[in-house]
Design an enzyme around this catalytic site. Structure first.
Site, short mmCIF file in Angstrom:
data_model
loop_
_atom_site.label_atom_id
_atom_site.label_comp_id
_atom_site.label_asym_id
_atom_site.label_seq_id
_atom_site.Cartn_x
_atom_site.Cartn_y
_atom_site.Cartn_z
N ASP A 67 0.82 -1.18 0.05
CA ASP A 67 -0.03 -0.03 0.19
C ASP A 67 0.90 1.21 -0.03
O ASP A 67 1.96 1.12 0.01
CB ASP A 67 -0.95 0.11 1.31
CG ASP A 67 -0.30 -0.53 2.48
OD1 ASP A 67 1.05 -0.19 2.65
OD2 ASP A 67 -0.88 -1.23 3.29
N GLU A 142 -9.80 -2.19 5.43
CA GLU A 142 -10.30 -1.89 6.89
C GLU A 142 -11.69 -3.01 6.98
O GLU A 142 -12.28 -3.65 5.78
CB GLU A 142 -10.86 -0.48 6.86
CG GLU A 142 -9.59 0.44 6.78
CD GLU A 142 -9.15 0.75 7.88
OE1 GLU A 142 -8.80 -0.20 8.96
OE2 GLU A 142 -8.27 1.81 8.15
#
Length: 251
Positions: A67, A142
């Site tokens: 990421d 998430e």
């Protein structure tokens, strides 16, 4: 799933570094999936030490990072590109053109996500390093009712922002979005190395490894993978002591 508890973080880092060094020595053109944050810093230090001792070369290896923050240039000290250069890439002999991270400054985020997915499809990751967020996130995936399979832009949750705030001057400076490899892409790796440290992670470790498989704890999906190695320090693994811990060879 193979799980090992370590008495010290030094031993954990040494073991994890050994897994990567052994992989690259056995397969010089290995594809490594890498992570950032505080968890892998000690591992990267041990890898650099082994490189400096002439135990490994990365000349033919390729890396893909999980990421990157949206909106931070590579030169920013809090960008993950800067992190990787500072802690690993600038200290080993891997060619810079074979170290890949998502571009958090891409003018067309959707096109950047598609570009990164296309690269990930071109060569399978041999070993993917993961940390574990307090809310169970892996990469920046998430908790949610649904999870993305591929690379995507994510709005970081409050708990994640608070955890990352220690790296920034103030909460206002913490990027609110990131571009992250999706859970589907992570699970395509041939092997996955999950490393978790600290007493504050003990509860989420138990939920991720022994709880139900749910998108509300993204790391729980690792239970579906055929080749996962979990390395825990004693604090992170304190709630796992009621289960049998398979023995792995010392390194």
């Amino acid at each position: 799933m193979k799980i090992r508890l370590f008495d010290t973080r030094e031993e954990l880092d040494q073991y994890a570094a050994g897994l990567f060094v052994d992989l690259v020595n056995a397969k010089p053109d290995a594809v490594l999936g890498l992570a950032t944050g505080s968890t892998p810093i000690g591992i990267y230090e041990k890898i650099v030490k082994r490189y400096n001792n002439g135990q490994v070369t990365f000349k033919h290896a390729t890396t893909y990072n999980l990421d990157e923050y949206v909106g931070l240039p590579r030169e920013n000290e809090q960008s993950y590109a800067y992190f990787m250069n500072h802690h690993l890439f600038h200290h080993i002999d891997i060619p810079s053109e074979r170290t890949y991270l998502p571009n958090g400054l891409a003018a067309d985020p959707a096109a950047e996500c598609a570009r990164y997915d296309e690269m990930l499809l071109s060569r399978q990751v041999d070993m993917q390093l993961l940390g574990l967020g307090h809310n169970g996130h892996i990469g920046f995936n998430e908790p949610d009712r649904e999870l993305h399979a591929g690379t995507h832009i994510v709005d970081l949750q409050k708990e994640t922002l608070e955890a990352n705030a220690r790296f920034f001057a103030s909460m206002d400076d913490v990027p609110k979005q990131a571009i992250t490899m999706g859970v589907g892409s992570i699970l395509k790796a041939k092997s996955i190395l999950l490393v978790v440290k600290g007493a504050d992670k003990a509860e989420i470790v138990k939920r991720a490894l022994q709880g139900p498989i749910t998108t509300e704890v993204p790391a729980s999906l690792l239970q579906t993978h055929a080749n996962v190695i979990v390395l825990l320090d004693q604090e992170a693994g304190r709630l796992m002591k009621d289960v049998q811990i398979p023995s792995l060879a010392n390194r």
